[in-house]
Design a protein around this motif. Structure first.
Motif, PDB file in Angstrom:
ATOM      1  N   PHE A 107      33.491  38.245  27.968  1.00  0.00           N
ATOM      2  CA  PHE A 107      33.372  38.667  29.358  1.00  0.00           C
ATOM      3  C   PHE A 107      34.756  38.872  29.945  1.00  0.00           C
ATOM      4  O   PHE A 107      35.725  38.270  29.492  1.00  0.00           O
ATOM      5  N   LEU A 108      34.837  39.707  30.970  1.00  0.00           N
ATOM      6  CA  LEU A 108      36.080  39.956  31.679  1.00  0.00           C
ATOM      7  C   LEU A 108      35.933  39.443  33.099  1.00  0.00           C
ATOM      8  O   LEU A 108      34.910  39.675  33.741  1.00  0.00           O
ATOM      9  N   GLN A 109      36.956  38.731  33.572  1.00  0.00           N
ATOM     10  CA  GLN A 109      37.011  38.248  34.954  1.00  0.00           C
ATOM     11  C   GLN A 109      38.259  38.798  35.602  1.00  0.00           C
ATOM     12  O   GLN A 109      39.252  39.051  34.923  1.00  0.00           O
ATOM     13  N   SER A 110      38.223  38.936  36.913  1.00  0.00           N
ATOM     14  CA  SER A 110      39.371  39.427  37.665  1.00  0.00           C
ATOM     15  C   SER A 110      39.656  38.502  38.831  1.00  0.00           C
ATOM     16  O   SER A 110      38.728  37.997  39.462  1.00  0.00           O
ATOM     17  N   SER A 111      40.948  38.303  39.138  1.00  0.00           N
ATOM     18  CA  SER A 111      41.310  37.506  40.310  1.00  0.00           C
ATOM     19  C   SER A 111      40.847  38.207  41.580  1.00  0.00           C
ATOM     20  O   SER A 111      40.648  37.576  42.606  1.00  0.00           O
ATOM     21  N   GLU A 112      40.631  39.503  41.497  1.00  0.00           N
ATOM     22  CA  GLU A 112      40.203  40.291  42.651  1.00  0.00           C
ATOM     23  C   GLU A 112      38.721  40.093  42.965  1.00  0.00           C
ATOM     24  O   GLU A 112      38.305  40.166  44.104  1.00  0.00           O
ATOM     25  N   THR A 113      37.922  39.844  41.931  1.00  0.00           N
ATOM     26  CA  THR A 113      36.483  39.718  42.129  1.00  0.00           C
ATOM     27  C   THR A 113      36.004  38.271  42.063  1.00  0.00           C
ATOM     28  O   THR A 113      34.812  38.017  42.158  1.00  0.00           O
TER      29      THR A 113
END
Length: 129
Positions: A107-113
């Motif tokens: 999975f990919l996570q973003s500090s923005e989301t």
């Protein structure tokens, strides 16, 4: 009027505890991960996941997520026709992208989301632990 006996209270408390423990164990624990097979196809899958997560294109290195589970993405600088920065350096927010796994899927996570993640299909990753 119904009265609750001591035995009923104990049974109810035990049931609630077992339910809570069961719920915690069914939720997958996300851990940092790295890509196990660096390839142009994997990079394309990661790029597509970034686009789906953030609704915009971001360029990444060919070996992104191969050595570490996090990458930092700086905002691009605006340049004039000679290639010189317009108005100096842009000091926007740095974006942190993280690759995580539940042991089966990447999975990919973003500090923005924040907590929002997106599955990256067709790539293999392994935990960094």
């Amino acid at each position: 009027m119904m009265t609750i006996t001591h035995k009923s209270r104990w049974f109810l408390a035990l049931s609630v505890m077992l339910f809570a423990v069961g719920c915690q164990q069914t939720q997958a624990q996300m851990v940092p991960a790295v890509v196990t097979n660096v390839s142009p196809a994997n990079k394309a899958q990661i790029q597509q996941a970034i686009k789906n997560l953030l609704n915009r294109e971001i360029k990444i290195a060919d070996n992104a997520f191969s050595q570490t589970s996090d990458i930092l993405v700086e905002p691009s600088m605006l340049k004039d026709e000679r290639g010189l920065p317009i108005m100096g350096r842009e000091f926007g927010n740095v974006l942190k992208l993280s690759l995580v796994t539940d042991g089966k899927t990447c999975f990919l996570q973003s500090s923005e989301t924040g907590e929002k993640t997106i599955e990256i299909k067709a790539i293999y990753c392994s935990s960094t632990y």
